[in-house]
Design an enzyme around this catalytic site. Structure first.
Site, PDB file in Angstrom:
ATOM      1  N   CYS A 239       0.841  -1.196   0.000  1.00 41.39           N
ATOM      2  CA  CYS A 239       0.000   0.000   0.000  1.00 41.39           C
ATOM      3  C   CYS A 239       0.873   1.242   0.000  1.00 41.39           C
ATOM      4  CB  CYS A 239      -0.930  -0.011   1.211  1.00 41.39           C
ATOM      5  SG  CYS A 239      -2.017   1.426   1.286  1.00 41.39           S
TER       6      CYS A 239
ATOM      7  N   CYS B 225      -0.415   4.080   2.214  1.00 36.06           N
ATOM      8  CA  CYS B 225      -0.290   3.769   3.643  1.00 36.06           C
ATOM      9  C   CYS B 225       1.142   3.989   4.126  1.00 36.06           C
ATOM     10  CB  CYS B 225      -0.668   2.313   3.921  1.00 36.06           C
ATOM     11  SG  CYS B 225      -2.305   1.813   3.378  1.00 36.06           S
ATOM     12  N   ASP B 226       2.114   3.506   3.353  1.00 30.20           N
ATOM     13  CA  ASP B 226       3.491   3.409   3.836  1.00 30.20           C
ATOM     14  C   ASP B 226       4.498   4.290   3.121  1.00 30.20           C
ATOM     15  OD1 ASP B 226       2.574   1.451   5.591  1.00 30.20           O
ATOM     16  OD2 ASP B 226       2.917  -0.161   4.154  1.00 30.20           O
TER      17      ASP B 226
END
Length: 303
Positions: free
Chosen positions: A130, A133-134
């Site tokens: 992701c 996300c990261d």
């Protein structure tokens, strides 16, 4: 007889439990493993509102305790079958049968993996599924994105804004995404396309430090030094339990709109199991809140 049975204890399921119990509905959550789902194995989260930095395990634990404190019953059990009947659904588990007026399906989805050495070892330590996300954890560092569809192209463009360099690796000689995205990728200076190539191995010490890449036409293997490897080759929704019973989309997700309602009365789908634009913890939680609200309305209207 429960008012609401929630299958799956990811962020969607736990939020649904919180909202359902607060609405005075007798609620049970069925989960075969541990709370949190994919969230629980995420080392660090910095995009969930209210928490600048928190581990996925800690956030999962907080959500689970919140649901329990409000009165949700959580049962660790396998679910082997669901007999969908309006207002009298029967769920077969390894601990016996459970009946519920409504069901919220929050079964989640599983990221498709490359299946190469080092992938599992470095998941959460340089390997991610992701970018949104990261990506921030790799600010100013070189990374790669593996894939050739719209998601991979969008991930590469997103990461190009925050990372030093982005290697976009695809097994074919052309991308499968929209022409507009492909053009933007080629126009972005710090995106390096690596076509006709596959990742052979992910290497590192404590964290990812490089990958081995094989050209599928020449057979030549090269090594690329980087800090992060983002895998964007799709995900598989966990729908085996309801396949043939609940309507699915062409991509295999449960067909449910923003109201989370499925084609079956009193059955709702929340989180990554539902096809939508953005798959994030916060959108899964939002689905859970909506699903609980809709379940309450259904029960009230049925009388």
């Amino acid at each position: 007889m429960y008012d609401v049975a929630i299958i799956g204890q990811g962020p969607a399921g736990m939020t649904a439990a919180i909202y359902a119990t607060r609405a005075g509905l007798k609620t049970v959550v069925l989960e075969r493993a541990f709370p949190g789902g994919q969230m629980a194995i995420t080392p660090e989260i910095d995009n969930y509102p209210g928490f600048e930095h928190i581990s996925g395990f800690e956030l999962s634990d907080k959500m689970s305790k919140h649901a329990k404190a409000l009165g949700a019953e959580i049962i660790r059990t396998d679910v082997s079958n669901i007999d969908f009947t309006p207002s009298d659904n029967t769920i077969t588990t390894s601990k016996g049968e459970i009946k519920a007026k409504t069901i919220i399906l929050s079964l989640g989805a599983s990221h498709r993996k490359l299946g190469v050495p080092g992938e599992d070892k470095y998941q959460g330590r340089g390997v991610s599924y992701c970018a949104t996300c990261d990506g921030n954890f790799f600010r100013g560092k070189p990374v790669c994105v593996v894939g050739g569809g719209n998601t991979a192209l969008e991930d590469a463009l997103y990461l190009a804004n925050i990372c030093e360099k982005v290697y976009l690796i695809h097994r074919r000689d052309t991308f499968r995404g929209f022409d507009s995205l492909v053009k933007r990728v080629f126009d972005t200076e710090n995106i390096v396309t690596v076509l006709d190539s596959v990742v052979e191995e992910i290497q590192g010490d404590e964290r990812v430090s490089s990958i081995s890449v094989k050209n599928v036409k020449s057979g030549e293997i090269s090594e690329i030094s980087l800090s992060g490897c983002f895998v964007a080759i799709g995900s598989a929704p966990n729908t085996s339990l309801v396949e043939g019973k609940v309507k699915l989309t062409e991509n295999g997700y449960i067909a449910a709109g923003e109201d989370t309602a499925t084609n079956l009365p009193g059955v709702f789908a929340a989180g990554d199991i539902r096809e939508k634009i953005s798959y994030q913890i916060v959108t899964a939680a939002a689905d859970g809140a909506v699903a609980a609200h809709m379940a309450g309305i259904y029960i009230t209207e049925r009388g």
